[in-house]
Design an enzyme around this catalytic site. Sequence first.
Site, PDB file in Angstrom:
ATOM      1  N   TRP B 102       0.796  -1.086  -0.220  1.00  0.00           N
ATOM      2  CA  TRP B 102       0.030  -0.008   0.201  1.00  0.00           C
ATOM      3  C   TRP B 102       0.806   1.295   0.004  1.00  0.00           C
ATOM      4  CZ3 TRP B 102      -4.623  -0.924  -1.987  1.00  0.00           C
ATOM      5  CH2 TRP B 102      -4.735  -2.248  -1.600  1.00  0.00           C
ATOM      6  N   ASP B 173      -1.415   6.739   6.567  1.00  0.00           N
ATOM      7  CA  ASP B 173      -2.656   5.524   6.106  1.00  0.00           C
ATOM      8  C   ASP B 173      -2.909   4.537   7.532  1.00  0.00           C
ATOM      9  OD1 ASP B 173      -4.235   3.531   5.385  1.00  0.00           O
ATOM     10  OD2 ASP B 173      -2.899   3.235   3.356  1.00  0.00           O
ATOM     11  N   LYS B 197     -12.510  -1.690   7.785  1.00  0.00           N
ATOM     12  CA  LYS B 197     -11.760  -2.520   8.908  1.00  0.00           C
ATOM     13  C   LYS B 197     -12.407  -2.484  10.201  1.00  0.00           C
ATOM     14  CE  LYS B 197      -8.493  -2.888   5.505  1.00  0.00           C
ATOM     15  NZ  LYS B 197      -8.142  -4.007   4.636  1.00  0.00           N
TER      16      LYS B 197
END
Lengths: 362, 362
Positions: B102, B173, B197
Amino acid sequence: MKKVYNFNAGPAMLPVEVMEKAQVEFRDYENSGMSVMEISHRGKTFQKILDTAEENLRKLLNIPSNYLVAFLPGGATLQFSSIPLNLLQKEEIGAYSLTGVWAVKAEKEARNLGYKTTIVFDGKEKNYTEIPNLKEELLPENAKYLYITSNNTIYGTRYSQFPKCKKIPLIADMTSELLSRKILVEDFGYIFAGAQKNIGPAGLTIGIIRKELLEIPKKHVPILLDFKVYFESKSLYNTPPTYLIYISGLVFEWCLQRGGLEKIQKTNEEKANLLYKFLDSSKLYYAPVQGENRSIMNVVFHLKDKTFEEKFILESEKEGLIGLKGHRDAGGMRASIYNAMPIEGVIQLIQFMKAFEERYYK
Amino acid sequence: MKKVYNFNAGPAMLPVEVMEKAQVEFRDYENSGMSVMEISHRGKTFQKILDTAEENLRKLLNIPSNYLVAFLPGGATLQFSSIPLNLLQKEEIGAYSLTGVWAVKAEKEARNLGYKTTIVFDGKEKNYTEIPNLKEELLPENAKYLYITSNNTIYGTRYSQFPKCKKIPLIADMTSELLSRKILVEDFGYIFAGAQKNIGPAGLTIGIIRKELLEIPKKHVPILLDFKVYFESKSLYNTPPTYLIYISGLVFEWCLQRGGLEKIQKTNEEKANLLYKFLDSSKLYYAPVQGENRSIMNVVFHLKDKTFEEKFILESEKEGLIGLKGHRDAGGMRASIYNAMPIEGVIQLIQFMKAFEERYYK
């Protein structure tokens, strides 16, 4: 449960049958013990939801095989940026028809991003109550697309006929009318629509694009706004708004069960005609838009005596007729009667309006 | 309803209490006769949902008043673009710590958009099993921010301590760990987290930004990606994903009811410790990540004998332990044990793993 008819411009009513089904399977989708919200977007269960949704949308709109479909994140506003970023080179021009605030915003955004535009129609002077008859041959030579808003939620207008574009793609923001009437997809290069009117919950946009438009060279396009990346990944470049896609899929099924767009269009015309006929015969109310470009989704009307407006809103809400206040840019009232609004809702609205007129205006 | 524990990396399990409440009020929010999906984003009812959600998020994270909060459309990937677009001039540099795919994607996107970057750590050689100890004073002088992925879902690593940045903003992030442990918001310039999440359904991203970062000059930024526009409009520049914000708001309430982040962190550490302790004592299983940077959200583990992997997945699914297959980039297995995973789920997983080991490996 209180019985209300919600005439809001959007987020709007969803079909009762869809909401009932979604509530039943809310926590336990197909005996999985999980909600659709909780399942992986890379698993078979969600893939089937996504594939079925696309398949049903293709059926409903009769989408040709040289068009790709995507479920895009965010609202239609993101597309105002994506369109010039994907379709224009810096020296080229996007042609815009300004039939309302949303087209104005789309054109402004192209300039914000450093692109050139040309205005082929500006309805501002007549407060956006008119729709032009656009001709491709009258566009500037270096125009690379013609951009329209097919239905103007705020002002209650629509293109009853679409311009015919043979050389350059016609781009249409169909947010407030996609799935409300039959269209010929091959007349367009790119169609997009925010979901929150006829399709599903807010936060999702449907995109339908002619494949060849993915091949236009470009650079410095944010990756999720890159049509080629997003459409070719079949809405799975990253985690898409899975639950919103699921609800939209249920709405597509509902549309098919109702007999498809031909049948839905007929019902919508019937609903709108009832309301316009009443408005045209009334002494208190009137519709500012005339003729064939009256929207069948958003019926805008005014009270000749504005002092009654507040009372009108208050009393309509008491009767369970919600969201009739017009947009501040247009003033007056607006009844948004999307696919999910049953004809009974329109009849009840007319009855209320009649009684209100008799009570206070005669 | 089948009892399952869903160990998927996301979209993930949501708290049972949240799902129960949302199901009850699915079609009829606060006796309005309408679903939250169907109400206007400009009305009082939704405004209250939005304000309460922000207020509770601020309480949970103790967000200082010089930070703004937004509920952004789309996933975290959109932020990979927004960050350089909002924070960099073309001659400046963004510093990236590559602790997994990511972060790699975020850095690549900055370059895709024409910005310069510098790599301050690259964990690729060790297959991203390590987390660096970053020092601001070692960054290049013209670096305008330091970008990290605070928890790496795929590899099961996290920054147990965050780098201290005093001169330039630290950008994080936090998709797979926001709300799972206490953080000091003032240590960061910009925090963002995709919802799917610990927060809510997919299609929504939480952003928390230090106000002064909105004032950096920039041009040609897509309007919805412009931090100043979006944050100052308080998530209402256009129609936001209203239903996803509502569910997230319920999750924030649930977090507060559980006693806030201190309590939640304690439970999460307990769950993770149980699992790591078992892994470290096992003959069949092992965790590739060692030490304090082991993620407490995503526990990655391998089977020493890979031939058992398929059987492991099949048998775990039969017992209602779903989604244990690791990401293809890391291989092996992964148990994502976000906030909504009860300790009973972890205990049942360990029991299954023990029994599996005894059955086949001894």
